[in-house]
Structures are given as structure tokens and as C-alpha cells.
Design a protein around this motif. Structure first.
Motif, mmCIF file in Angstrom:
data_model
loop_
_atom_site.group_PDB
_atom_site.id
_atom_site.type_symbol
_atom_site.label_atom_id
_atom_site.label_comp_id
_atom_site.label_asym_id
_atom_site.label_seq_id
_atom_site.Cartn_x
_atom_site.Cartn_y
_atom_site.Cartn_z
ATOM 1 N N ASN A 223 0.957 -1.197 0.137
ATOM 2 C CA ASN A 223 0.062 0.061 -0.044
ATOM 3 C C ASN A 223 0.976 1.303 -0.045
ATOM 4 O O ASN A 223 1.640 1.673 0.923
ATOM 5 C CB ASN A 223 -0.752 0.004 1.304
ATOM 6 C CG ASN A 223 -1.746 0.897 1.408
ATOM 7 O OD1 ASN A 223 -1.615 2.317 0.847
ATOM 8 N ND2 ASN A 223 -2.768 0.740 2.173
ATOM 9 N N VAL A 225 0.542 4.320 0.742
ATOM 10 C CA VAL A 225 0.450 5.302 1.942
ATOM 11 C C VAL A 225 1.350 4.475 3.153
ATOM 12 O O VAL A 225 2.157 5.205 3.550
ATOM 13 C CB VAL A 225 -0.844 5.297 2.458
ATOM 14 C CG1 VAL A 225 -0.965 6.383 3.500
ATOM 15 C CG2 VAL A 225 -1.755 5.832 1.144
ATOM 16 N N ASN A 226 1.132 3.139 3.359
ATOM 17 C CA ASN A 226 2.102 2.518 4.383
ATOM 18 C C ASN A 226 3.546 2.662 3.793
ATOM 19 O O ASN A 226 4.359 2.945 4.753
ATOM 20 C CB ASN A 226 1.710 1.084 4.260
ATOM 21 C CG ASN A 226 0.278 0.657 5.093
ATOM 22 O OD1 ASN A 226 -0.755 1.326 4.711
ATOM 23 N ND2 ASN A 226 0.288 -0.154 6.251
ATOM 24 N N ALA A 229 4.863 6.169 4.547
ATOM 25 C CA ALA A 229 5.053 6.397 6.173
ATOM 26 C C ALA A 229 6.187 5.542 6.623
ATOM 27 O O ALA A 229 7.053 5.960 7.727
ATOM 28 C CB ALA A 229 3.605 5.802 6.779
#
Lengths: 303, 303
Positions: A223, A225-226, A229
Motif C-alpha cells: 500500500n 501510503v503505508n 509512512a
């Protein structure tokens, strides 16, 4: 010096009126619709510099906003100080958060409130008026002065470096005085002898070619976004030390004298936290809060 | 069985027309302005259930959208299958990405395109028509059937659990058949015997009481964006294993039979990557891509 101080005392109201006139010009360099206002601020400065009695007052056109220069050479044996400042300002948005109009300077409890009052019209103006006080009272200037005033500081000064390269000789100096810094606090003027500088980087993480349902693909496909991050999360260790290879390579270590000087500043960490609404501070291990906030480099996500 | 198949063959066009009528109703449960359309979809189902010849067809009011139930009990010695489906659909936005209108069913190359065609009106409808074929041909239903059709699946089914609790006895069954799953692929029907479920969490990171300039505070004060990234980045290890204490506590391990069954599926990992535009896959160590995407829990940031 008393002549100079008398001159300032006598003219302080006129100075303030002139500063207000300068502050009323909405010289927002990011806003193309304000091009003429930015230019007006440059013209205001050239007039001021001429009135003060400086030589070679020049408005230089650039592909963007103008650069204004001037000088007063008093002797080859004297050191030459180049004074840098900028006459452009940040946009006033969001305007509704202003309690008084951004381009109508307002005095409250001895402070001037206006867009640009402290960044950087106020400071630049001080460095004009101090030289004026010398020249108008016939006092001998202790140094040669040169002015370099630009209108693109708030957009990254795209035309400043080429301009400096082109005018190397005219701008030659022994010392640069930047009029775009702050006082340590209201009763503690400061000499800022170094700034941390700034390097931007935009990181794009490319993922699958379409939105994926976490129930159908989750766990098998990364993912974005993961992943982003995770990347950001790994930039600093638990000790607050930035873990990018070579990040500290060109960073000068603080000298014992510098650390002593920082320590000597009247800094109240409890008050600092209270003011920011924080219960805890955190940063690079082995450094004090002030050292972390001023001398040591940092790495932050912006947005 | 041939009577049943004949009945279906003879009525396939009528069935399709009825399904299209169902698909034309914009029963978007998230949209308050579509309340009456959602209700229309519930009424369409009650009419269908009555026509098919089911008993106790009831539209139950809830504080939100209605729940429709019906049953056909053929014998106490037979097992009872409860069929669950939902008649609400996701919003069609962004409408400009639809190549045919979302609420005007269109057949292209043997497939029906419409909002809700595969989630979940198409599947629910199949489970109505199959029972109709039994009842209309006088064939003995091999099981008792009960229907539970709701209109709030796309908004988290807020009124379903209280409804089930209140109607425990009426809904009693030996088996639940959920008509809201997918086929493994076009030529591979699937029995989905478990779903991963979903737990949402919204994490707020509270920082200083105002925006801070990274040049003045950077390094001394935690930046909420960095902190949030750090938190998210730590949720999974490099091995893809989720590191939250207790996260796997209630997760049943896959049985050897299940792992064999997954392995037996015709899955081409290269094709899977190509389809998603990816050069690499990553996930929990020790599990295959299909196991990661179906049986193993995951943890993803959404937004």
C-alpha cells in the motif's frame, strides 16, 4: 554618537510614517496580479536610498522582480559591509485570521502589526535609517556600506544568485549583514551568525496502476501510503538522529564556545513548552533544545 | 432437475428484464436524497418474493433503510439456509469515469454493466430466481430457505445486528449463505467460507498549539506528520508481520487442507503483477500471495 541619537529621536515619527507607507504596499511576490505593487516597493526603496544620500542607487530589472542596489564608500581603508534585505512579503491569507488589515499598519502596545513588518520591511528599514542618521548629521560612517535589496525572497530568490555572479565586483565586501533574522526575545537582540539553510525534496511512491480494495488485495500488494509512512518513519532513529547516509557529512560540529554561548541564553524550557501547548519535547540526543532548534540540522515532512 | 433448468432457460430474458429494473433504481444508501429510491428497491424485492411464492414476506422498518425478510419452510427434517443479500449500492461518483450510465444497465460482450450489478443486486437476484425455478415448477425444495435482505450494507449495516438480535427465532437457521462475494475468476466459481472482516481506527496525533516554522522550531519539537509516519511505519516489520501486540491472537491458523486448496487454484503470479502494473509483491513472510490476499489479516492505511 549623540548627534546621531538626537537625529533619530527627532525623526522617529517621520521614520514610522515612512515605514507605514512601505508596509502599505502589498508587495506579494507569489501573486502575479501584484507585480506592480512589488515594483512600487522597489521604487519606494530607490527613492529612500537617494534621499538618504547614497550613491549609485540603481533599480536593476530581472526576469522577475527588480533588485535594488546602492552604496556609500567612505574610504578604501575601511571594511565594506553589504546589507541584504528583501522588500517582498508573504501572502496575507487567510485574511480572516488577521485582527487588523494586513496592509494597514496598526500599532498595539508599542508593536507594529502588518504583513512584512517583521519580514522583512521593518528590519531593512532600520538598516536604511541608521545610515541616514550618520549621513544627515555629517557623522563619519565607520564602514563602507552597500545595499542589496531583492523582491523574490519569498519565492526562493530565483534571480539573486545569477545577479550576484554578474555583479561580483560591484558587490565585493568584507562582511554581509542580513537584515532578515529575528531577536532572541523582546529584550534580547541577537547576532545570528549562521542559518541552517533548506533543502526540499518531494518523494513520490508509485504503487499499483489503480485503486485496490483492501479486502481483495490487502496484505499481498504494498500500500503506497503505508510504504511512504515506513520510509518517513525510518528517516530518524529513536535517538532523534537522522539516519540518511551522509546527512551530517557537511555539518560543522558546534564549538565549545558556541555551546557555552547557547547555554548562557535566558531560556526557560518549561515556558517554551507551555507556550507551544506541549507536555514533552524530543530531538537529537546529546543536544539541548536550543541547540536542536538552532544549530543542529533537522528533517521534517512539510504539508 | 431438467424441469428447473427448462424453466430458467424459458424465462432467462424475463429474468434479465427484471434484474435491469432492479438495477435502474439508484438505491444509494449513503445519499439522504436517495432515501425514496432505496425504499423503492426494498419494495421491488418484497414484490418479487411474493410473486415467487415465498411466505411471510415482510418489509421491516428500521431507523434507517428497511430490511426485507421472507421464507419457505418445506419440512422440519430439512436443514434451513438463510440467504443474506443487500439491495443498496455504492455512490456512482465519479460519474465521468463511467462509459455507460451507472443506472442504465448495459450489456457488453455478455457482461452486465451497472452500479450494483455485481455488488450485490446481481448475486441477490440469482438466489431469488433459483428458488423461483423450484417453486414454479413444483419441484421439491431440498432445504428450507429464509431471506434477509438489507439496505445498509454500504454504510456499515448499523441496524442489522439489532434487527437480528430482535428476530433471533424467526431467523434461526443451520447455515448462512452470503450472496455478496465474488468468483475466483470468470470460469472459476468459488465458495467463500470466511471473510477477513474489517476494523477501522482513526488515529489523531496532537502536536503544538499552532503551526511552527521548521527553521525556528525544527528538530526541537516533534512534527506531528513525522510522528504519524513513524507510528504507521512501525506497524509492520520488514518481514511483513504486523507488530501490534495481540493482533494475531484471534486469527485461526490456516489448516493444511486450506493451504492445499489455495495452492490448487489456477493463479499466475506474473499475470497478477502485470495486471496491477507492479514489478514486485511483498507481504507476510511464510505465506503465498493468495494466502496473504485472502486468509491472512492485513493492516492498511486508508485515505
Amino acid at each position: 554618537m549623540s548627534d546621531i541619537q538626537d537625529y533619530i529621536d527627532q525623526h522617529i515619527e517621520a521614520f514610522q510614517e515612512q515605514l507605514f507607507e512601505f508596509l502599505r504596499i502589498p508587495s506579494v511576490s507569489t501573486d502575479r496580479d501584484k507585480r506592480n505593487d512589488v515594483r512600487r516597493a522597489a521604487l519606494f526603496l530607490t527613492e529612500q536610498l537617494e534621499e538618504i544620500g547614497l550613491d549609485k542607487v540603481t533599480l536593476h530589472e530581472t526576469a522577475g522582480h527588480p533588485i535594488v542596489t546602492a552604496e556609500k564608500m567612505v574610504g578604501e581603508d575601511r571594511p565594506t559591509v553589504l546589507i541584504y534585505g528583501h522588500y517582498d512579503v508573504q501572502p496575507p491569507d487567510p485574511e480572516e485570521l488577521w485582527t487588523t488589515p494586513p496592509f494597514e499598519p496598526t500599532v498595539k502596545e508599542g508593536r507594529v502589526y502588518a504583513r512584512g513588518a517583521s519580514d522583512d520591511k521593518g528590519q531593512s528599514f532600520t538598516h536604511l535609517k541608521s545610515v541616514e542618521a550618520f549621513l544627515k548629521t555629517g557623522s563619519a560612517l565607520p564602514v563602507n556600506v552597500k545595499y542589496l535589496l531583492e523582491g523574490e525572497e519569498e519565492i526562493g530568490s530565483p534571480h539573486l544568485v545569477p545577479f550576484i555572479e554578474e555583479h561580483k565586483e560591484a558587490l565585493a565586501c568584507d562582511m554581509v549583514l542580513i537584515s532578515d533574522t529575528a531577536m532572541f526575545d523582546e529584550d534580547q537582540p541577537s547576532i545570528t551568525f549562521g542559518l541552517r539553510g533548506l533543502a526540499y525534496m518531494e518523494v513520490h511512491v508509485t504503487g499499483p496502476n489503480r485503486d485496490l480494495h483492501s479486502g481483495v488485495f490487502g496484505g499481498a500488494v504494498e500500500n503506497p501510503v503505508n510504504v511512504l509512512a515506513e520510509i518517513i518513519g525510518k528517516l530518524k532513529g529513536e535517538d532523534g538522529v537522522i539516519r540518511i547516509d551522509g546527512f551530517y557529512e557537511d555539518v560543522l560540529p558546534m564549538t565549545p564556545e558556541e555551546r557555552e554561548a547557547v547555554k548562557a541564553l535566558p531560556f526557560d524550557e518549561e515556558e517554551y513548552k507551555r507556550d507551544l501547548g506541549l507536555t514533552a519535547l524530543h530531538g537529537e540526543q546529546g543536544y539541548s533544545t536550543l541547540e536542536r532548534a538552532s544549530a543542529r540540522p533537522t528533517l521534517d515532512v512539510n504539508g
